[in-house]
Design a protein around this motif. Structure first.
Motif, PDB file in Angstrom:
ATOM      1  N   PRO A 167       0.788  -1.241   0.000  1.00 67.50           N
ATOM      2  CA  PRO A 167       0.000   0.000   0.000  1.00 67.50           C
ATOM      3  C   PRO A 167       0.815   1.283   0.000  1.00 67.50           C
ATOM      4  N   THR A 168       2.050   1.236   0.486  1.00 67.53           N
ATOM      5  CA  THR A 168       2.875   2.451   0.560  1.00 67.53           C
ATOM      6  C   THR A 168       3.661   2.714  -0.713  1.00 67.53           C
ATOM      7  N   LEU A 169       3.593   1.799  -1.677  1.00 72.57           N
ATOM      8  CA  LEU A 169       4.334   1.961  -2.930  1.00 72.57           C
ATOM      9  C   LEU A 169       3.409   2.404  -4.057  1.00 72.57           C
ATOM     10  N   SER A 170       3.961   3.117  -5.012  1.00 72.70           N
ATOM     11  CA  SER A 170       3.198   3.502  -6.200  1.00 72.70           C
ATOM     12  C   SER A 170       2.978   2.279  -7.084  1.00 72.70           C
ATOM     13  N   ARG A 215      -0.900   5.252  -5.695  1.00 71.72           N
ATOM     14  CA  ARG A 215      -0.818   4.149  -4.740  1.00 71.72           C
ATOM     15  C   ARG A 215      -2.075   3.289  -4.870  1.00 71.72           C
TER      16      ARG A 215
END
Length: 260
Positions: A117-120, A157
Motif C-alpha cells: 500500500p505504501t508503494l506507487s 498508490r
C-alpha cells in the motif's frame, strides 16, 4: 465481431506452444491432519502444464484445485510426490534456492491483489526485480504497461486505484521479470465483468503474443473460456480435461461435478 469469434481468431494465430512441460507433478499428495481427522486434499495427482499455454483449473469447493496450484507454485509443501518447475525438482531445494525459484521463475496473481500500500503502481510492478537487485528491461516494462493501460496511473498508490486497476498492476508485476510460468489464483474474483475481461484479455494476450505460460484457478466458466485447456478436479484428483473450452461446455461439465 463477437467475443467468442474474437477469441477464436486470437487462439488460431497464437504463439505456438512448446510440447515440453513448464511444470509437472507426479503422484502428488497433500494430507492435512492425521488419523481419522486426516483430509486428503490431493490424492495422487499426475499433471503436466505445457509451456506457452493457458490452463485453467476448475472443480467444486474442496476439490483440491487451490491446493494443487499452491503446491505447483512452491507456496505449499506436498506430503509426497514430486513437483518440477522449469526443469527444477522443487523438493530438492533448500529455503534460499526455493526463494530464488519463486522470485525468478514464477509469477503470481492473486484474488486479493497483494500490492504494497505504501508503494506507487510503478514501484509495485518492479518490486520483485528490486528485491532481486535487477533492473527492469525498459522495453518490456513499457510494453506491459502500455498493454495494460497503466501509464496514467503509475504514480498512484493502490488506494487510489480501482479494483481492476490494482489487478492489472498485479498482473504487470507477475510478468515484469519474464517468469517461466505465472500462477493466477481466482484473479477475477473481486472484479466486475468489465475489469475481469480486461485482466483475462491481457493474460490471453501474454500467451498468444509473448509465449507466456499461465495456470489459473477459477470457478467462473466465462473465465475458463479464455484458456487453451481446462483441467477438472474432484476429491483431490484430476478427473477430466477439456481443450478449446467454451463457457457453455465448461458450465455443463461443472454441473456433473456437483458444483452448480
Amino acid at each position: 465481431m463477437s467475443d467468442t469469434s474474437s477469441r477464436t481468431a486470437t487462439v488460431t494465430g497464437r504463439h505456438a506452444a512448446d510440447a515440453t512441460p513448464v511444470a509437472s507433478a507426479r503422484a502428488l499428495t497433500k494430507v492435512y491432519g492425521s488419523g481419522d481427522a486426516a483430509v486428503h486434499a490431493l490424492a495422487g495427482v499426475d499433471v503436466d502444464f505445457t509451456r506457452g499455454e493457458f490452463t485453467a483449473i476448475m472443480g467444486p469447493s474442496g476439490s483440491g484445485k487451490s491446493t494443487l496450484m499452491h503446491c505447483m507454485a512452491a507456496l505449499d509443501t506436498p506430503t509426497s510426490g514430486t513437483v518440477v518447475v522449469d526443469g527444477v525438482d522443487v523438493s530438492t531445494l533448500k529455503d534460499a534456492a526455493l526463494t530464488r525459484l519463486r522470485r525468478d521463475r514464477i509469477g503470481f496473481v492473486f484474488q486479493s491483489f497483494n500490492l504494497v500500500p505504501t508503494l506507487s503502481a510503478a514501484e509495485n510492478i518492479t518490486l520483485p526485480l528490486d528485491i532481486a537487485g535487477r533492473k527492469a528491461d525498459v522495453g518490456w516494462y513499457d510494453t506491459v504497461v502500455d498493454i495494460l493501460g497503466l501509464g496514467p496511473r503509475l504514480g498512484h498508490r493502490p488506494n487510489q486505484l480501482s479494483g481492476g486497476q490494482q489487478q492489472r498492476v498485479a498482473a504487470a508485476r507477475a510478468l515484469i521479470g519474464r517468469p517461466a510460468i505465472v500462477f493466477a489464483d481466482e484473479p477475477t474474483g473481486n472484479l466486475d465483468s468489465r475489469s475481469s475481461a480486461e485482466v483475462l484479455g491481457f493474460l490471453r494476450r501474454s500467451v498468444d503474443e509473448f509465449g507466456q505460460s499461465i495456470v489459473m484457478v477459477t470457478h467462473e466458466p466465462s473465465a475458463a473460456a479464455y484458456a487453451d485447456r481446462v483441467v477438472f478436479c474432484a476429491d483431490g484428483r484430476l478427473v477430466d480435461e477439456m481443450r478449446r473450452p467454451t463457457a457453455e461446455r465448461v458450465l455443463d461439465r461443472m454441473k456433473t461435478l456437483g458444483d452448480l
